[in-house]
Design a protein around this motif. Sequence first.
Motif, PDB file in Angstrom:
ATOM      1  N   ILE A   1      13.829   5.500  26.221  1.00 22.50           N
ATOM      2  CA  ILE A   1      12.453   5.169  26.606  1.00 22.50           C
ATOM      3  C   ILE A   1      12.379   4.861  28.101  1.00 22.50           C
ATOM      4  CG2 ILE A   1      10.597   3.477  26.316  1.00 22.50           C
ATOM      5  CD1 ILE A   1      11.487   3.311  23.336  1.00 22.50           C
ATOM      6  N   LEU A   2      13.330   4.074  28.599  1.00 25.20           N
ATOM      7  CA  LEU A   2      13.360   3.761  30.031  1.00 25.20           C
ATOM      8  C   LEU A   2      13.547   5.015  30.872  1.00 25.20           C
ATOM      9  CD1 LEU A   2      15.458   0.476  30.106  1.00 25.20           C
ATOM     10  CD2 LEU A   2      13.020   0.736  30.560  1.00 25.20           C
ATOM     11  N   TYR A   3      14.395   5.923  30.401  1.00 23.89           N
ATOM     12  CA  TYR A   3      14.610   7.168  31.149  1.00 23.89           C
ATOM     13  C   TYR A   3      13.313   7.961  31.251  1.00 23.89           C
ATOM     14  CZ  TYR A   3      15.933  11.873  32.350  1.00 23.89           C
ATOM     15  OH  TYR A   3      15.976  13.101  32.962  1.00 23.89           O
ATOM     16  N   PHE A   4      12.593   8.092  30.145  1.00 24.92           N
ATOM     17  CA  PHE A   4      11.354   8.869  30.183  1.00 24.92           C
ATOM     18  C   PHE A   4      10.267   8.167  30.995  1.00 24.92           C
ATOM     19  CE2 PHE A   4      13.052  11.066  26.327  1.00 24.92           C
ATOM     20  CZ  PHE A   4      13.116  12.321  26.911  1.00 24.92           C
TER      21      PHE A   4
ATOM     22  N   LEU B   1      24.817   6.711  31.370  1.00 22.78           N
ATOM     23  CA  LEU B   1      25.420   5.522  30.760  1.00 22.78           C
ATOM     24  C   LEU B   1      24.363   4.643  30.087  1.00 22.78           C
ATOM     25  CD1 LEU B   1      28.052   4.580  33.473  1.00 22.78           C
ATOM     26  CD2 LEU B   1      28.471   5.592  31.214  1.00 22.78           C
ATOM     27  N   VAL B   2      23.211   4.490  30.715  1.00 27.30           N
ATOM     28  CA  VAL B   2      22.130   3.701  30.117  1.00 27.30           C
ATOM     29  C   VAL B   2      21.671   4.342  28.815  1.00 27.30           C
ATOM     30  CG1 VAL B   2      19.714   2.994  30.411  1.00 27.30           C
ATOM     31  CG2 VAL B   2      21.338   2.666  32.276  1.00 27.30           C
ATOM     32  N   ILE B   3      21.518   5.661  28.812  1.00 32.69           N
ATOM     33  CA  ILE B   3      21.066   6.364  27.607  1.00 32.69           C
ATOM     34  C   ILE B   3      22.110   6.274  26.497  1.00 32.69           C
ATOM     35  CG2 ILE B   3      20.479   8.644  26.671  1.00 32.69           C
ATOM     36  CD1 ILE B   3      19.266   9.276  29.459  1.00 32.69           C
ATOM     37  N   ILE B   4      23.384   6.359  26.842  1.00 33.75           N
ATOM     38  CA  ILE B   4      24.437   6.323  25.828  1.00 33.75           C
ATOM     39  C   ILE B   4      24.599   4.918  25.248  1.00 33.75           C
ATOM     40  CG2 ILE B   4      26.941   6.490  25.498  1.00 33.75           C
ATOM     41  CD1 ILE B   4      26.871   8.939  27.333  1.00 33.75           C
ATOM     42  N   PHE B   5      24.623   3.897  26.095  1.00 35.34           N
ATOM     43  CA  PHE B   5      24.913   2.544  25.614  1.00 35.34           C
ATOM     44  C   PHE B   5      23.691   1.794  25.079  1.00 35.34           C
ATOM     45  CE2 PHE B   5      28.659   3.163  28.410  1.00 35.34           C
ATOM     46  CZ  PHE B   5      29.615   3.096  27.406  1.00 35.34           C
ATOM     47  N   LEU B   6      22.497   2.216  25.460  1.00 36.46           N
ATOM     48  CA  LEU B   6      21.259   1.640  24.923  1.00 36.46           C
ATOM     49  C   LEU B   6      20.402   2.794  24.396  1.00 36.46           C
ATOM     50  CD1 LEU B   6      20.421  -0.725  27.912  1.00 36.46           C
ATOM     51  CD2 LEU B   6      21.424  -1.382  25.737  1.00 36.46           C
ATOM     52  N   PRO B   7      20.766   3.380  23.269  1.00 35.16           N
ATOM     53  CA  PRO B   7      20.159   4.647  22.848  1.00 35.16           C
ATOM     54  C   PRO B   7      18.631   4.664  22.832  1.00 35.16           C
ATOM     55  CG  PRO B   7      21.948   4.069  21.384  1.00 35.16           C
ATOM     56  CD  PRO B   7      21.754   2.918  22.311  1.00 35.16           C
ATOM     57  N   VAL B   8      17.992   3.796  22.105  1.00 35.01           N
ATOM     58  CA  VAL B   8      16.534   3.854  21.996  1.00 35.01           C
ATOM     59  C   VAL B   8      15.885   3.307  23.262  1.00 35.01           C
ATOM     60  CG1 VAL B   8      14.534   3.068  20.687  1.00 35.01           C
ATOM     61  CG2 VAL B   8      16.607   3.723  19.482  1.00 35.01           C
ATOM     62  N   LEU B   9      16.255   2.134  23.673  1.00 33.60           N
ATOM     63  CA  LEU B   9      15.684   1.525  24.870  1.00 33.60           C
ATOM     64  C   LEU B   9      16.008   2.353  26.119  1.00 33.60           C
ATOM     65  CD1 LEU B   9      14.145  -0.803  26.167  1.00 33.60           C
ATOM     66  CD2 LEU B   9      16.321  -2.018  26.369  1.00 33.60           C
TER      67      LEU B   9
ATOM     68  N   MET C   1      10.127   8.096   4.450  1.00 30.85           N
ATOM     69  CA  MET C   1       9.728   7.253   5.580  1.00 30.85           C
ATOM     70  C   MET C   1      10.958   6.694   6.285  1.00 30.85           C
ATOM     71  SD  MET C   1       7.114   6.562   7.160  1.00 30.85           S
ATOM     72  CE  MET C   1       5.534   5.933   6.809  1.00 30.85           C
ATOM     73  N   GLU C   2      11.992   6.379   5.527  1.00 38.29           N
ATOM     74  CA  GLU C   2      13.231   5.883   6.135  1.00 38.29           C
ATOM     75  C   GLU C   2      13.882   6.975   6.990  1.00 38.29           C
ATOM     76  OE1 GLU C   2      12.663   5.544   2.798  1.00 38.29           O
ATOM     77  OE2 GLU C   2      12.248   3.404   2.715  1.00 38.29           O
ATOM     78  N   MET C   3      13.760   8.226   6.535  1.00 42.12           N
ATOM     79  CA  MET C   3      14.309   9.339   7.306  1.00 42.12           C
ATOM     80  C   MET C   3      13.620   9.455   8.662  1.00 42.12           C
ATOM     81  SD  MET C   3      16.773  11.207   6.238  1.00 42.12           S
ATOM     82  CE  MET C   3      16.563  12.868   6.835  1.00 42.12           C
ATOM     83  N   LEU C   4      12.311   9.202   8.706  1.00 41.79           N
ATOM     84  CA  LEU C   4      11.592   9.263   9.980  1.00 41.79           C
ATOM     85  C   LEU C   4      12.070   8.188  10.936  1.00 41.79           C
ATOM     86  CD1 LEU C   4       7.901  10.038   8.991  1.00 41.79           C
ATOM     87  CD2 LEU C   4       9.520  11.516  10.149  1.00 41.79           C
ATOM     88  N   PHE C   5      12.384   7.011  10.416  1.00 41.52           N
ATOM     89  CA  PHE C   5      12.852   5.917  11.270  1.00 41.52           C
ATOM     90  C   PHE C   5      14.239   6.190  11.821  1.00 41.52           C
ATOM     91  CE2 PHE C   5       9.662   3.346   8.876  1.00 41.52           C
ATOM     92  CZ  PHE C   5       8.883   3.043   9.967  1.00 41.52           C
TER      93      PHE C   5
ATOM     94  N   ILE D   1      18.720  12.389  21.932  1.00 38.79           N
ATOM     95  CA  ILE D   1      19.293  13.685  22.298  1.00 38.79           C
ATOM     96  C   ILE D   1      18.455  14.346  23.387  1.00 38.79           C
ATOM     97  CG2 ILE D   1      19.723  16.037  21.459  1.00 38.79           C
ATOM     98  CD1 ILE D   1      20.583  14.733  18.794  1.00 38.79           C
ATOM     99  N   THR D   2      17.132  14.286  23.263  1.00 38.91           N
ATOM    100  CA  THR D   2      16.247  14.884  24.259  1.00 38.91           C
ATOM    101  C   THR D   2      16.435  14.229  25.627  1.00 38.91           C
ATOM    102  OG1 THR D   2      14.644  15.343  22.519  1.00 38.91           O
ATOM    103  CG2 THR D   2      13.850  15.463  24.783  1.00 38.91           C
ATOM    104  N   ALA D   3      16.518  12.918  25.661  1.00 40.03           N
ATOM    105  CA  ALA D   3      16.713  12.205  26.932  1.00 40.03           C
ATOM    106  C   ALA D   3      18.062  12.546  27.544  1.00 40.03           C
ATOM    107  CB  ALA D   3      16.600  10.701  26.708  1.00 40.03           C
ATOM    108  N   LEU D   4      19.097  12.589  26.733  1.00 39.33           N
ATOM    109  CA  LEU D   4      20.436  12.877  27.238  1.00 39.33           C
ATOM    110  C   LEU D   4      20.523  14.299  27.799  1.00 39.33           C
ATOM    111  CD1 LEU D   4      23.196  11.577  27.573  1.00 39.33           C
ATOM    112  CD2 LEU D   4      23.799  12.438  25.312  1.00 39.33           C
ATOM    113  N   VAL D   5      19.997  15.275  27.078  1.00 41.64           N
ATOM    114  CA  VAL D   5      20.024  16.665  27.541  1.00 41.64           C
ATOM    115  C   VAL D   5      19.195  16.822  28.815  1.00 41.64           C
ATOM    116  CG1 VAL D   5      19.275  19.017  26.969  1.00 41.64           C
ATOM    117  CG2 VAL D   5      20.531  17.661  25.285  1.00 41.64           C
ATOM    118  N   ASP D   6      18.010  16.218  28.855  1.00 40.27           N
ATOM    119  CA  ASP D   6      17.161  16.315  30.035  1.00 40.27           C
ATOM    120  C   ASP D   6      17.847  15.693  31.249  1.00 40.27           C
ATOM    121  OD1 ASP D   6      14.441  17.003  31.130  1.00 40.27           O
ATOM    122  OD2 ASP D   6      14.521  14.858  31.610  1.00 40.27           O
ATOM    123  N   CYS D   7      18.487  14.569  31.054  1.00 39.14           N
ATOM    124  CA  CYS D   7      19.174  13.898  32.150  1.00 39.14           C
ATOM    125  C   CYS D   7      20.356  14.734  32.655  1.00 39.14           C
ATOM    126  CB  CYS D   7      19.654  12.523  31.689  1.00 39.14           C
ATOM    127  SG  CYS D   7      20.438  11.566  32.994  1.00 39.14           S
ATOM    128  N   LEU D   8      21.120  15.292  31.739  1.00 39.54           N
ATOM    129  CA  LEU D   8      22.285  16.077  32.142  1.00 39.54           C
ATOM    130  C   LEU D   8      21.896  17.376  32.850  1.00 39.54           C
ATOM    131  CD1 LEU D   8      24.556  15.565  29.023  1.00 39.54           C
ATOM    132  CD2 LEU D   8      24.907  14.629  31.309  1.00 39.54           C
TER     133      LEU D   8
END
Length: 67
Positions: free
Chosen positions: A55-58, A44-52, A10-14, A23-30
């Motif tokens: 989500i904002l990008y998507f 820059l938003v995706i790199i410096f705020l990875p999870v948030l 379960m920790e691995m899933l988190f 990674i998906t957001a970064l590749v899609d954006c690029l």
Amino acid sequence: MLLLGMPGGMEMLFVLIPVVLWITALVDCLKSNFSGDSKIIWVLVIIFLPVLGSILYFLIGRNQKIA
């Protein structure tokens, strides 16, 4: 291999889900075309705020792509 059946699975899933999302957001954006400086701002938003940032990008950024 089923992650939930393993000790610590379960920790691995988190860890795995946010990394895949990032990674998906970064590749899609690029790969996408944006007008002006929107692309660099989203990267820059995706790199410096990875999870948030991912989500904002998507939720917001994908609608700003040039068709």
